[in-house]
Design a protein around this motif. Sequence first.
Motif, PDB file in Angstrom:
ATOM      1  N   LEU A 176      40.604  13.861  71.534  1.00  0.00           N
ATOM      2  CA  LEU A 176      39.963  12.458  71.688  1.00  0.00           C
ATOM      3  C   LEU A 176      39.681  12.874  73.394  1.00  0.00           C
ATOM      4  O   LEU A 176      40.726  12.869  74.315  1.00  0.00           O
ATOM      5  CB  LEU A 176      40.844  11.329  71.552  1.00  0.00           C
ATOM      6  N   ASN A 177      38.460  12.352  73.854  1.00  0.00           N
ATOM      7  CA  ASN A 177      38.258  12.282  75.299  1.00  0.00           C
ATOM      8  C   ASN A 177      36.989  11.359  75.668  1.00  0.00           C
ATOM      9  O   ASN A 177      36.664  10.716  74.877  1.00  0.00           O
ATOM     10  CB  ASN A 177      37.536  13.942  75.506  1.00  0.00           C
ATOM     11  N   VAL A 178      36.741  11.781  77.135  1.00  0.00           N
ATOM     12  CA  VAL A 178      35.596  10.662  77.689  1.00  0.00           C
ATOM     13  C   VAL A 178      34.429  11.402  77.612  1.00  0.00           C
ATOM     14  O   VAL A 178      33.414  10.832  78.413  1.00  0.00           O
ATOM     15  CB  VAL A 178      36.209   9.957  79.101  1.00  0.00           C
ATOM     16  N   GLY A 179      34.232  12.601  77.438  1.00  0.00           N
ATOM     17  CA  GLY A 179      32.886  13.142  77.507  1.00  0.00           C
ATOM     18  C   GLY A 179      33.075  14.537  76.564  1.00  0.00           C
ATOM     19  O   GLY A 179      34.280  14.808  76.012  1.00  0.00           O
ATOM     20  N   GLU A 208      34.048  12.082  72.039  1.00  0.00           N
ATOM     21  CA  GLU A 208      34.398  10.827  72.625  1.00  0.00           C
ATOM     22  C   GLU A 208      34.903   9.607  72.131  1.00  0.00           C
ATOM     23  O   GLU A 208      34.481   9.693  70.553  1.00  0.00           O
ATOM     24  CB  GLU A 208      33.020  10.486  73.323  1.00  0.00           C
ATOM     25  N   SER A 209      35.489   8.596  72.427  1.00  0.00           N
ATOM     26  CA  SER A 209      36.008   7.594  71.861  1.00  0.00           C
ATOM     27  C   SER A 209      34.797   6.689  71.186  1.00  0.00           C
ATOM     28  O   SER A 209      35.039   6.141  70.091  1.00  0.00           O
ATOM     29  CB  SER A 209      36.952   6.615  72.521  1.00  0.00           C
ATOM     30  N   SER A 210      33.599   6.761  71.700  1.00  0.00           N
ATOM     31  CA  SER A 210      32.634   6.164  71.123  1.00  0.00           C
ATOM     32  C   SER A 210      32.100   6.626  69.755  1.00  0.00           C
ATOM     33  O   SER A 210      31.287   6.080  69.125  1.00  0.00           O
ATOM     34  CB  SER A 210      31.462   5.861  71.927  1.00  0.00           C
ATOM     35  N   LEU A 213      34.194   6.480  65.369  1.00  0.00           N
ATOM     36  CA  LEU A 213      33.751   5.701  64.205  1.00  0.00           C
ATOM     37  C   LEU A 213      32.565   6.360  63.517  1.00  0.00           C
ATOM     38  O   LEU A 213      32.203   6.090  62.323  1.00  0.00           O
ATOM     39  CB  LEU A 213      33.246   4.333  64.629  1.00  0.00           C
ATOM     40  N   ARG A 214      31.822   7.023  64.288  1.00  0.00           N
ATOM     41  CA  ARG A 214      30.589   7.792  63.655  1.00  0.00           C
ATOM     42  C   ARG A 214      31.045   9.238  62.845  1.00  0.00           C
ATOM     43  O   ARG A 214      30.235  10.110  62.391  1.00  0.00           O
ATOM     44  CB  ARG A 214      29.877   8.468  64.864  1.00  0.00           C
ATOM     45  N   ALA A 226      46.688   6.896  74.770  1.00  0.00           N
ATOM     46  CA  ALA A 226      45.246   6.962  74.479  1.00  0.00           C
ATOM     47  C   ALA A 226      44.832   6.563  73.071  1.00  0.00           C
ATOM     48  O   ALA A 226      43.902   5.690  72.954  1.00  0.00           O
ATOM     49  CB  ALA A 226      44.641   8.462  75.229  1.00  0.00           C
ATOM     50  N   ILE A 229      45.465   2.857  72.693  1.00  0.00           N
ATOM     51  CA  ILE A 229      44.190   2.107  73.384  1.00  0.00           C
ATOM     52  C   ILE A 229      42.719   2.031  72.724  1.00  0.00           C
ATOM     53  O   ILE A 229      42.227   1.150  72.384  1.00  0.00           O
ATOM     54  CB  ILE A 229      43.853   2.779  74.998  1.00  0.00           C
ATOM     55  N   MET A 230      42.680   3.216  72.063  1.00  0.00           N
ATOM     56  CA  MET A 230      41.424   3.369  71.311  1.00  0.00           C
ATOM     57  C   MET A 230      41.615   2.392  69.976  1.00  0.00           C
ATOM     58  O   MET A 230      40.591   1.445  69.683  1.00  0.00           O
ATOM     59  CB  MET A 230      41.369   4.872  70.794  1.00  0.00           C
ATOM     60  N   LEU A 234      39.508  -1.021  69.040  1.00  0.00           N
ATOM     61  CA  LEU A 234      38.550  -1.026  67.750  1.00  0.00           C
ATOM     62  C   LEU A 234      38.797  -2.359  67.204  1.00  0.00           C
ATOM     63  O   LEU A 234      37.893  -2.898  66.839  1.00  0.00           O
ATOM     64  CB  LEU A 234      38.937   0.094  67.164  1.00  0.00           C
TER      65      LEU A 234
ATOM     66  N   VAL B 178      49.460  -0.836  75.901  1.00  0.00           N
ATOM     67  CA  VAL B 178      49.159  -0.865  74.368  1.00  0.00           C
ATOM     68  C   VAL B 178      50.341  -2.012  73.776  1.00  0.00           C
ATOM     69  O   VAL B 178      50.401  -2.214  72.588  1.00  0.00           O
ATOM     70  CB  VAL B 178      49.590   0.382  73.829  1.00  0.00           C
ATOM     71  N   SER B 209      44.599  -3.566  75.078  1.00  0.00           N
ATOM     72  CA  SER B 209      43.220  -3.165  75.034  1.00  0.00           C
ATOM     73  C   SER B 209      42.603  -4.130  73.951  1.00  0.00           C
ATOM     74  O   SER B 209      41.280  -4.363  73.999  1.00  0.00           O
ATOM     75  CB  SER B 209      42.933  -1.694  74.599  1.00  0.00           C
ATOM     76  N   PHE B 225      40.825   7.699  82.623  1.00  0.00           N
ATOM     77  CA  PHE B 225      40.904   8.080  81.287  1.00  0.00           C
ATOM     78  C   PHE B 225      41.292   6.971  80.337  1.00  0.00           C
ATOM     79  O   PHE B 225      40.012   7.015  79.604  1.00  0.00           O
ATOM     80  CB  PHE B 225      42.076   9.233  81.081  1.00  0.00           C
ATOM     81  N   ASN B 228      37.981   4.637  80.494  1.00  0.00           N
ATOM     82  CA  ASN B 228      36.879   5.239  79.743  1.00  0.00           C
ATOM     83  C   ASN B 228      37.203   5.235  78.051  1.00  0.00           C
ATOM     84  O   ASN B 228      36.038   4.914  77.380  1.00  0.00           O
ATOM     85  CB  ASN B 228      36.526   6.564  80.242  1.00  0.00           C
ATOM     86  N   ILE B 229      38.225   5.678  77.855  1.00  0.00           N
ATOM     87  CA  ILE B 229      38.434   5.456  76.385  1.00  0.00           C
ATOM     88  C   ILE B 229      38.274   4.002  76.000  1.00  0.00           C
ATOM     89  O   ILE B 229      37.529   3.731  74.888  1.00  0.00           O
ATOM     90  CB  ILE B 229      39.871   6.031  75.962  1.00  0.00           C
ATOM     91  N   LYS B 232      34.352   3.240  76.256  1.00  0.00           N
ATOM     92  CA  LYS B 232      33.581   3.877  75.163  1.00  0.00           C
ATOM     93  C   LYS B 232      33.893   3.530  73.715  1.00  0.00           C
ATOM     94  O   LYS B 232      32.880   3.543  72.857  1.00  0.00           O
ATOM     95  CB  LYS B 232      33.649   5.578  75.370  1.00  0.00           C
ATOM     96  N   THR B 233      35.191   3.143  73.685  1.00  0.00           N
ATOM     97  CA  THR B 233      35.473   2.495  72.405  1.00  0.00           C
ATOM     98  C   THR B 233      34.562   1.246  71.928  1.00  0.00           C
ATOM     99  O   THR B 233      34.126   0.951  70.857  1.00  0.00           O
ATOM    100  CB  THR B 233      36.850   2.449  72.000  1.00  0.00           C
ATOM    101  N   GLY B 236      30.995   1.830  71.425  1.00  0.00           N
ATOM    102  CA  GLY B 236      30.890   2.574  70.212  1.00  0.00           C
ATOM    103  C   GLY B 236      31.038   1.650  68.838  1.00  0.00           C
ATOM    104  O   GLY B 236      30.194   1.657  67.961  1.00  0.00           O
ATOM    105  N   ALA B 237      32.152   0.972  69.232  1.00  0.00           N
ATOM    106  CA  ALA B 237      32.492  -0.124  68.018  1.00  0.00           C
ATOM    107  C   ALA B 237      31.058  -1.291  68.021  1.00  0.00           C
ATOM    108  O   ALA B 237      30.602  -1.393  66.719  1.00  0.00           O
ATOM    109  CB  ALA B 237      33.560  -1.090  68.166  1.00  0.00           C
TER     110      ALA B 237
END
Lengths: 334, 334
Positions: A176-179, A208-210, A213-214, A226, A229-230, A234, B178, B209, B225, B228-229, B232-233, B236-237
Amino acid sequence: MRIAIDAMGGDNAPKIVVEGALAAAKEWKDVHIILVGNSAAIEAHLTERPANLTIRHTEEVIEAEDEPVKAVRRKKDSSMVVAGKLVREKEAEAMISAGNTGALMTTGLLVVGRIPGIERPALAPMIPTMDGHGVLALDLGANMDATPEQLVQYAIMGSIYRSKVHGVAKPRVGLLNVGTEAAKGNELTKTAYPLMEQAPIHFVGNVESSQVLRAKCDVIVCDGFAGNIMLKTLEGAASAIFSALKQEFTKTIFTKLAAAVLKPGLTQFRKKLDYNEHGAAPFLGIDGLVLKSHGSSDANAIKNAVRQARIALQNDLVGTISAEISHGKRDITT
Amino acid sequence: MRIAIDAMGGDNAPKIVVEGALAAAKEWKDVHIILVGNSAAIEAHLTERPANLTIRHTEEVIEAEDEPVKAVRRKKDSSMVVAGKLVREKEAEAMISAGNTGALMTTGLLVVGRIPGIERPALAPMIPTMDGHGVLALDLGANMDATPEQLVQYAIMGSIYRSKVHGVAKPRVGLLNVGTEAAKGNELTKTAYPLMEQAPIHFVGNVESSQVLRAKCDVIVCDGFAGNIMLKTLEGAASAIFSALKQEFTKTIFTKLAAAVLKPGLTQFRKKLDYNEHGAAPFLGIDGLVLKSHGSSDANAIKNAVRQARIALQNDLVGTISAEISHGKRDITT
């Protein structure tokens, strides 16, 4: 296969737990279920008594609001702790609980114990993806901070779980990362990246966390902070968007009519995104199988957790992790 | 007020940058705009020449795919670096760019320079919230890792920005986490929490979050970090959910008709969630005002960035941060 089930854990315990356990016992005759909890309360909901279902009476219950470590230490005769003891003492090979998550992780750590060589066991729920397959995410809760070496262990354990329990041939493991580039991220991910490349897994790089879901990977590795947070983002985004949609839908008589047409599809889609629908989460790295069912589980979810436990036991999940970790350690240090 | 605008930065440069700058120059006569870039390219789109708009010719351009630090060091006559020099040499009080984000942050750090006492400047975009007000999030990109003390500086800077530029009387500052309890989170947030309580801000505690979209605070503080998580989540969502909705909507002739009724409301709602709509992001902690417009900005977005810069300059944003940081340092250490 002997599976201990904490009959007192979860929002609707013991009723739905007993119902789910009974359904499982009737379906799988190669499984022996031990319902752990107050026997009178359990028997009140037990409409049948198949031979492969027994009750282990306990007096205490760990509540949802109990402080985990304190509760596990003090409530030694609680259904959760006793289920853990059954696993430790090899009277059962697996335990399932829909109770207090923190207490269950503490039970795993302090009562059942870690696999030798595992630094930190990890909670690994499935996160829903748009294609319906889901991605196993770990760690999601046991350890807020992690070292790069711990992330590698998470990757190995998650990979084995996907392969042994879900039959994924060569699970794609993402960090899991930002890029996506190797040099992206914080100190933790940058240090972990080359270790992941060397680990005995199919590492597909940063995700990427975006893109989670894909369904860009089958296993996503992260520290507990992290990851949470993700996950919470979501959940928050889905809940906010769907409640805003609801508002849009009820604006006028026309939008209400339109919404009625769309509702069945949307409800199904909403359900797909609900991570409560995606089975029990294994607590990986414990020397015995520990599964966490959601607090809001219904009887069917409990039955499905037994199905998961059965497949994990049939495929020797814990033994495989244990072997791979001791082997993997050599690989990395030589 | 003299505002330097990087005419060559962004997906549609220089055309839309020139158009936006021209509109701003015409609207605000107390602003002097310096368009920095290739003069011929700029003049090709400059339909008028108001007295408060001048061109500063430069030969080079930093491209979107350039490696930030290298580009800033080598392309000394690029529009972005020259705009930064104008700020450093007090020929301008602010700069705006829609170009390469990493290069702009590097320009801020290496060309303009930090405010004394600021450990790490922070990029602070607005994240959309369901109520339409938005929340300022920092750091979102400048520094992946952060110390607890740096988080406190982010909190102070973000708080001042919301108050000076957005007129929020007593900005509520939350710590991205969290869980809401003080003891939740990783080592970073647990150590930062008590420091936040002592800081000269209106600290409202940890914000999960999942609650950021619900506008629980005006400023949300995090390391780059985690931030951005989260961001981007969210993106993405939103993108995944809306593309799934689109699929639902086009399933049958009935759902298509229903979708047509709902479309205007949904489009508006989608726009509200698009963080590109929420103005330029300040790079806070730099000794001069640096604003990052989105790469996909249109002329109106550029004009709005000038509006933001104008308000920030009128209210002495940078001077206030500078004063508060030196004052705040005393507060914390005494």
